[in-house]
Every structure is written in structure tokens, then in C-alpha cells.
Write a protein that holds these residues in place. Structure first.
Motif, mmCIF file in Angstrom:
data_model
loop_
_atom_site.group_PDB
_atom_site.id
_atom_site.type_symbol
_atom_site.label_atom_id
_atom_site.label_comp_id
_atom_site.label_asym_id
_atom_site.label_seq_id
_atom_site.Cartn_x
_atom_site.Cartn_y
_atom_site.Cartn_z
ATOM 1 N N ASN A 97 1.280 2.935 9.205
ATOM 2 C CA ASN A 97 2.676 3.115 8.816
ATOM 3 C C ASN A 97 3.579 3.110 10.050
ATOM 4 O OD1 ASN A 97 2.517 5.734 9.960
ATOM 5 N ND2 ASN A 97 1.897 6.633 8.001
ATOM 6 N N PRO A 98 4.892 3.015 9.855
ATOM 7 C CA PRO A 98 5.808 2.925 11.000
ATOM 8 C C PRO A 98 5.750 4.115 11.947
ATOM 9 C CG PRO A 98 6.900 2.208 8.999
ATOM 10 C CD PRO A 98 5.592 2.802 8.587
ATOM 11 N N ARG A 99 5.257 5.276 11.458
ATOM 12 C CA ARG A 99 5.130 6.439 12.339
ATOM 13 C C ARG A 99 3.923 6.331 13.271
ATOM 14 N NH1 ARG A 99 5.905 8.690 7.322
ATOM 15 N NH2 ARG A 99 3.708 9.345 7.237
ATOM 16 N N GLY A 100 3.032 5.403 12.966
ATOM 17 C CA GLY A 100 1.839 5.266 13.785
ATOM 18 C C GLY A 100 0.835 6.376 13.564
ATOM 19 N N ASP A 101 0.764 6.905 12.334
ATOM 20 C CA ASP A 101 -0.232 7.930 12.034
ATOM 21 C C ASP A 101 -1.632 7.327 12.130
ATOM 22 O OD1 ASP A 101 1.729 9.829 11.511
ATOM 23 O OD2 ASP A 101 1.885 9.238 9.397
ATOM 24 N N PRO A 102 -2.518 7.922 12.923
ATOM 25 C CA PRO A 102 -3.833 7.309 13.147
ATOM 26 C C PRO A 102 -4.824 7.598 12.026
ATOM 27 C CG PRO A 102 -3.650 9.325 14.421
ATOM 28 C CD PRO A 102 -2.316 9.127 13.751
ATOM 29 N N VAL A 103 -5.832 6.745 11.919
ATOM 30 C CA VAL A 103 -6.999 6.974 11.076
ATOM 31 C C VAL A 103 -8.220 6.610 11.909
ATOM 32 C CG1 VAL A 103 -8.284 6.289 9.025
ATOM 33 C CG2 VAL A 103 -5.792 6.468 8.910
ATOM 34 N N VAL A 104 -9.184 7.515 11.982
ATOM 35 C CA VAL A 104 -10.416 7.264 12.736
ATOM 36 C C VAL A 104 -11.594 7.404 11.788
ATOM 37 C CG1 VAL A 104 -11.877 7.986 14.663
ATOM 38 C CG2 VAL A 104 -9.378 8.062 14.888
ATOM 39 N N ASP A 105 -12.364 6.322 11.647
ATOM 40 C CA ASP A 105 -13.528 6.285 10.757
ATOM 41 C C ASP A 105 -13.137 6.668 9.328
ATOM 42 O OD1 ASP A 105 -16.230 5.718 10.279
ATOM 43 O OD2 ASP A 105 -16.782 7.841 10.415
ATOM 44 N N GLY A 106 -12.050 6.074 8.863
ATOM 45 C CA GLY A 106 -11.601 6.349 7.511
ATOM 46 C C GLY A 106 -12.445 5.628 6.474
ATOM 47 N N ASP A 107 -12.151 5.905 5.206
ATOM 48 C CA ASP A 107 -12.818 5.203 4.113
ATOM 49 C C ASP A 107 -11.826 5.007 2.977
ATOM 50 O OD1 ASP A 107 -12.660 7.620 2.660
ATOM 51 O OD2 ASP A 107 -14.693 8.205 3.231
ATOM 52 N N GLU A 108 -12.334 4.532 1.845
ATOM 53 C CA GLU A 108 -11.463 4.193 0.721
ATOM 54 C C GLU A 108 -10.780 5.414 0.112
ATOM 55 O OE1 GLU A 108 -14.268 0.868 1.389
ATOM 56 O OE2 GLU A 108 -14.386 3.063 1.418
ATOM 57 N N ASP A 109 -11.274 6.631 0.407
ATOM 58 C CA ASP A 109 -10.687 7.850 -0.133
ATOM 59 C C ASP A 109 -9.818 8.593 0.876
ATOM 60 O OD1 ASP A 109 -11.969 7.570 -2.654
ATOM 61 O OD2 ASP A 109 -13.836 8.331 -1.777
ATOM 62 N N THR A 110 -9.644 8.034 2.069
ATOM 63 C CA THR A 110 -8.822 8.686 3.087
ATOM 64 C C THR A 110 -7.355 8.693 2.651
ATOM 65 O OG1 THR A 110 -10.326 8.014 4.871
ATOM 66 C CG2 THR A 110 -8.066 8.618 5.493
ATOM 67 N N PRO A 111 -6.720 9.870 2.548
ATOM 68 C CA PRO A 111 -5.307 9.903 2.143
ATOM 69 C C PRO A 111 -4.419 9.339 3.246
ATOM 70 C CG PRO A 111 -6.064 12.110 2.756
ATOM 71 C CD PRO A 111 -7.278 11.219 2.773
ATOM 72 N N TYR A 112 -3.518 8.455 2.875
ATOM 73 C CA TYR A 112 -2.645 7.823 3.870
ATOM 74 C C TYR A 112 -1.474 7.181 3.143
ATOM 75 C CZ TYR A 112 -1.479 5.484 8.292
ATOM 76 O OH TYR A 112 -0.871 5.084 9.455
ATOM 77 N N THR A 113 -0.269 7.355 3.679
ATOM 78 C CA THR A 113 0.926 6.730 3.117
ATOM 79 C C THR A 113 1.320 5.571 4.008
ATOM 80 O OG1 THR A 113 1.671 8.878 2.289
ATOM 81 C CG2 THR A 113 3.293 7.091 2.371
#
Length: 393
Positions: free
Chosen positions: A153-169
Motif C-alpha cells: 500500500n502507499p504507506r509502505g506497510d511491510p509483510v514478511v513471510d505472509g500468506d493468503e490469510d495475512t491481514p493487509y489493506t
């Protein structure tokens, strides 16, 4: 070998008896593209019982058809040249088809393509293809989505080793990302739709990471910039902004496995209506450091620091965006950089393939070592041509 130029079909003498024992017909859209042609090759290598593979693309490549047909004695390979927005052609393409693998897409991250064109191909084309599948009773549909549907997203919120259930906008800004998201939603919502013959359509979507390998035009772009900079690659991403690129051969293999899963009655119930991230065992690295990893065998170096301070890069991107907006009524200007692109290449964003491994039986077919060597060898083969091309510009 005989070639029927009118219908784009290549057949081998003596193949008819072998093909008569097979029954499945695959339709691959975007079949002449970077990913599509690899899917077609792997289908011939991995799958049994395929009577025909139909290649659908805007641009025909007779040499690809002949190469594919030369590798098999049991499968018919045919070509349909046309626009994905041609509803009547899609109906004809889907007649008698068992599985559709839909890779056709316009890719644009710098605003070089009008939104109407992106939407027409990536969204409307997908909708028309799904409608053709329903009318022609095609039971299985695999959609090629993109990691950009997930973000960042535009805020650059990171995800490390995420999956299909990782909450993210995601808050998608790129028109390309939005159209791919819409295409994915259409595909997954079509799961369970009634077919004309009384059956049900089964669909799934694959979200590959950044795809690299032989023929990757983004690698050529970065190599060209490196040549202009004295064989030193430009740094546009922070070393800590790790992503996990995926080799094109492994993405193709995931499509083959997804198609097989949708054909299986038990797995179809699990896989249908779901999306899957596709990555492999390529070591996580920033975009810039990954480019260096595959080009270092060609004696390319890389800048230790950004070409200019990051805040200044953001400001420069903003200025180029404003210039693009001001010039739009008069001319097409596509800046090489924008703020969302800067965020994308400077955000840690990695996802695992565990769910794809569990549900569709996907594991990488090519190791990191093999994928790197194949990519580096290809880059080495085109390097002299790129140097000559840049000398003339």
C-alpha cells in the motif's frame, strides 16, 4: 511435418492415432508472452492425455508453434490470433476446451497505457472469456493474477513471510494493480457458475511474485541503465526492502499444477474459488540487490547508496507525475519513476508458497541455482546486442 497456415495449426504425419487416445483440450491466452509460452512448454512435458493446446494471442509466432509441435508426437498445437475483447472469437476458441489458463494481460506501472485500454484488456477481456467458458461449457479456469493485487500500500506497510490469510489493506493506486484485482475478483466470483451443459465452472487465481527469467524485459531495462552507468547498476531500493522474486519456469509449473488440481474431483472442491501466492526458493533480496545477483556474473557492480537521497527521489517522482498530468492533453509522457513505484521497490514484501504446496501440489521445479544460471546465461547472450543498441542511441 505439415503446417496449415490458414488456421495456424501444425500437425505431424503419423500423430493422429496418438492424439486420438487423448481427450483434454487446453486454451492458453497470452500464449506467446513471457509466461504463456513457458506454460505451453511445460504442459507438453508434464501432462498426459492432452489432445490439443490452443495458443491465443494478439501476435502470432509461427516459430513458437513449430517449436512446441516438434517437442511432441501426441498433441496438436494450434494458434488463434486475435484480441481478448473479441467475444465471438473467444466463443470459437473455447469450443471443446477442458481447461482455460488465462495469462493475457497489459502490464503498465508508469502510466504509459490509457486506463480504458488497461480496463478493456485486463477486466473486460477476462469477463468476456469467462462468459465464453460458460456458454461453451468449459469446466476449469486458471487466472494469472499478480502480487500487486496484494500491495504494497502507499504507506509502505511491510509483510514478511505472509500468506493468503495475512491481514493487509492494499489501497491500490496503480491502474494496472486495480485492473488485475478486478480481473481476479471476476474470476473467483465465477466459481460455481452453471455451465450450458449443466455442469459447474471451477476457477482459481495465482498471484506470482515479481517474475524473472529468460526474456524478462524488466531485467533488460535495468541492465541498460547499468551499461549507461559504466556497468554499475543503479540502486533504487533499500537493501532491507526484501522481496521474493520467482523464476518464470516455476510460475509456469504452478499453473500446470493448478489446472491439474481443478480437473481432479476431490482437489477441485478445495482449490476452486481460491487464490494462491506463487513464490519459490529464490533468496529474498531487495529489487536492486536481486538484479545484481543475476548480473554479477556479467561483471556488473552496484551502487552502495541511492543515486540521490531518498526524500529527493520522492520529490523528483512527484515532479514527474505532475509533468505527466500537465502534458496529458497534448502528448503522452511516461516518467520512468513515480511515488507508488518507489514505495513498491522500497517495501519489504514476501509471501510463502505453503498453501499452493498443500492444495495444488506445487513445489518449485527449478532450484535457485538453476534459475539464476539460466537467467544469467540469457543476459550474457543478449549483452553484446544491448551494448550495440545503446551505442546508436
Amino acid at each position: 511435418m505439415n503446417v496449415d497456415l490458414d488456421c495456424g495449426t501444425v500437425t505431424c504425419q503419423g500423430c493422429e492415432s496418438a492424439m486420438s487416445k487423448a481427450s483434454d483440450v487446453y486454451l492458453v491466452t497470452g500464449a506467446c508472452g513471457f509466461l504463456g509460452q513457458r506454460i505451453c512448454q511445460l504442459l507438453l512435458e508434464e501432462e498426459q492425455g492432452i489432445a490439443e493446446i490452443r495458443l491465443f494471442d494478439k501476435n502470432s509466432r509461427p516459430e513458437l508453434i513449430q517449436s512446441l509441435q516438434a517437442s511432441t508426437s501426441r498433441t496438436k498445437v494450434s494458434m488463434l490470433e486475435g484480441d481478448i475483447r473479441d467475444a465471438e472469437l473467444l466463443r470459437r476458441a473455447c469450443q471443446g476446451v477442458s481447461v482455460v489458463i488465462h495469462t493475457a494481460s497489459l502490464i503498465d506501472i508508469v502510466g504509459a497505457v490509457d486506463y480504458s485500454e488497461l480496463h478493456g484488456v485486463n477486466v473486460k477481456g477476462t469477463q468476456l472469456l469467462l462468459e465464453a467458458c460458460i456458454q461453451e461449457s468449459v469446466p476449469s479456469f486458471v487466472y494469472t493474477s499478480s502480487i500487486e493485487v496484494a500491495g504494497p500500500n502507499p504507506r509502505g506497510d511491510p509483510v514478511v513471510d505472509g500468506d493468503e490469510d495475512t491481514p493487509y489493506t492494499p489501497c491500490l493506486k496503480f491502474p494496472y494493480s486495480r485492473t488485475k484485482q478486478e480481473g481476479e475478483q471476476l474470476s473467483l466470483q465465477a466459481h460455481g457458475e452453471s455451465l450450458r451443459n449443466g455442469g459447474r465452472l471451477a476457477t482459481c487465481a495465482l498471484r506470482p511474485m515479481y517474475i524473472y527469467g529468460e526474456g524478462c524485459r524488466f531485467l533488460l531495462f535495468h541492465m541498460g541503465n547499468g551499461i549507461r552507468n559504466g556497468d554499475v547498476l543503479l540502486r533504487t531500493s533499500h537493501p532491507d526492502a526484501r522481496v521474493n522474486p520467482v523464476y518464470v519456469g516455476n510460475v509456469a509449473f504452478a499453473h500446470v499444477r493448478a489446472a491439474r488440481a481443478l480437473k481432479d474431483a476431490e482437489r477441485r472442491a478445495v482449490v476452486g474459488g481460491n487464490f494462491y501466492f506463487v513464490s519459490d526458493d529464490t533468496p529474498p533480496a531487495s529489487y536492486s540487490d536481486f538484479n545484481h545477483a543475476v548480473m554479477s556474473p556479467l561483471c556488473f557492480g552496484i551502487q552502495e547508496k541511492f543515486m540521490m537521497p531518498y526524500p529527493l527521489l520522492v520529490f523528483l517522482a512527484f515532479v514527474m507525475e505532475m509533468l505527466q498530468w500537465l502534458l496529458r492533453p497534448f502528448m503522452r509522457y511516461s516518467p520512468p519513476l513515480n511515488r507508488q513505484l518507489l514505495v513498491m521497490v522500497n517495501t519489504a514484501f514476501t509471501f510463502s508458497y505453503r498453501k499452493a504446496q498443500r492444495d495444488i501440489g506445487y513445489t518449485p521445479r527449478y532450484s535457485w541455482e538453476e534459475a539464476r544460471k539460466r537467467t544469467s546465461d540469457w543476459l550474457a547472450s543478449v549483452l553484446p546486442r544491448e551494448r550495440d543498441r545503446l551505442k546508436t542511441h
